[in-house]
Design a protein around this motif. Structure first.
Motif, PDB file in Angstrom:
ATOM      1  N   THR A  50       0.952  -1.077   0.024  1.00 49.64           N
ATOM      2  CA  THR A  50       0.022  -0.037  -0.017  1.00 49.64           C
ATOM      3  C   THR A  50       0.875   1.251   0.119  1.00 49.64           C
ATOM      4  OG1 THR A  50      -1.906  -1.065   1.121  1.00 49.64           O
ATOM      5  CG2 THR A  50      -1.655   1.313   1.372  1.00 49.64           C
ATOM      6  N   ALA A  51       0.618   1.908  -0.783  1.00 48.52           N
ATOM      7  CA  ALA A  51       1.432   3.502  -1.274  1.00 48.52           C
ATOM      8  C   ALA A  51       0.912   4.072  -2.393  1.00 48.52           C
ATOM      9  CB  ALA A  51       2.931   2.866  -1.370  1.00 48.52           C
ATOM     10  N   VAL A  52       1.409   5.334  -2.301  1.00 46.96           N
ATOM     11  CA  VAL A  52       1.476   6.228  -3.826  1.00 46.96           C
ATOM     12  C   VAL A  52       2.358   5.697  -4.554  1.00 46.96           C
ATOM     13  CG1 VAL A  52       1.203   8.228  -4.778  1.00 46.96           C
ATOM     14  CG2 VAL A  52      -0.007   8.092  -2.566  1.00 46.96           C
ATOM     15  N   TYR A  53       2.090   5.330  -5.869  1.00 47.19           N
ATOM     16  CA  TYR A  53       3.072   4.976  -6.967  1.00 47.19           C
ATOM     17  C   TYR A  53       3.245   5.992  -7.893  1.00 47.19           C
ATOM     18  CZ  TYR A  53       3.014   0.063  -5.055  1.00 47.19           C
ATOM     19  OH  TYR A  53       3.342  -0.877  -4.087  1.00 47.19           O
ATOM     20  N   TYR A  54       4.447   6.455  -8.053  1.00 46.91           N
ATOM     21  CA  TYR A  54       4.685   7.527  -9.075  1.00 46.91           C
ATOM     22  C   TYR A  54       5.408   6.926 -10.177  1.00 46.91           C
ATOM     23  CZ  TYR A  54       3.875  10.636  -5.008  1.00 46.91           C
ATOM     24  OH  TYR A  54       3.037  11.383  -3.912  1.00 46.91           O
ATOM     25  N   CYS A  55       5.059   7.361 -11.476  1.00 48.71           N
ATOM     26  CA  CYS A  55       5.712   7.123 -12.595  1.00 48.71           C
ATOM     27  C   CYS A  55       6.976   8.058 -12.739  1.00 48.71           C
ATOM     28  CB  CYS A  55       4.815   7.277 -13.985  1.00 48.71           C
ATOM     29  SG  CYS A  55       5.738   6.895 -15.204  1.00 48.71           S
TER      30      CYS A  55
END
Length: 121
Positions: A90-95
């Motif tokens: 669980t996390a914010v995923y950044y491209c």
């Protein structure tokens, strides 16, 4: 360089999600694209990256064996197939995309807006 990411969401532990990222580029070349994650209270960390030239990949220890990064058929697009998801994913995923100007070696770091992945137990 503008990055458009999509594909986050809520999934149960053991489930799968697919993240997508497309780069819009003018005047630069993209050398490498990938995904980083940032959980609450933690630093952003590498998940997986791939070379746009030869397709070589790198994965975090946590992602190796569960996640697969691949280039899309459209230039400057990448996908991250995440399987066997865990609550700790669980996390914010950044491209991310590393770009260079023609004939130059300096790499610019480009970030998209994050997409939230939530894995419930």
């Amino acid at each position: 360089v503008q990055l458009q990411a999509s594909g986050g969401g809520l999934v149960e532990a053991g489930g799968s999600l697919r993240l997508s990222c497309a780069a819009s580029v003018t005047g630069f070349s993209i050398k490498r694209m990938g995904w980083y994650s940032q959980a609450p209270g933690r630093q952003r960390e590498l998940v997986a990256t791939i070379s746009t030239d030869d397709g070589t990949t790198e994965y975090s220890d946590s992602a190796a064996g569960r996640f697969t990064i691949a280039r899309g058929n459209t230039k400057n697009t990448v996908f991250l197939q995440m399987t066997s998801l865990r609550p700790e994913d669980t996390a914010v995923y950044y491209c991310n995309a590393k770009s260079v100007r023609p004939g130059r070696s300096y790499e610019y770091n480009n970030w998209g807006k994050g997409t939230l992945v939530t894995v419930s137990s």
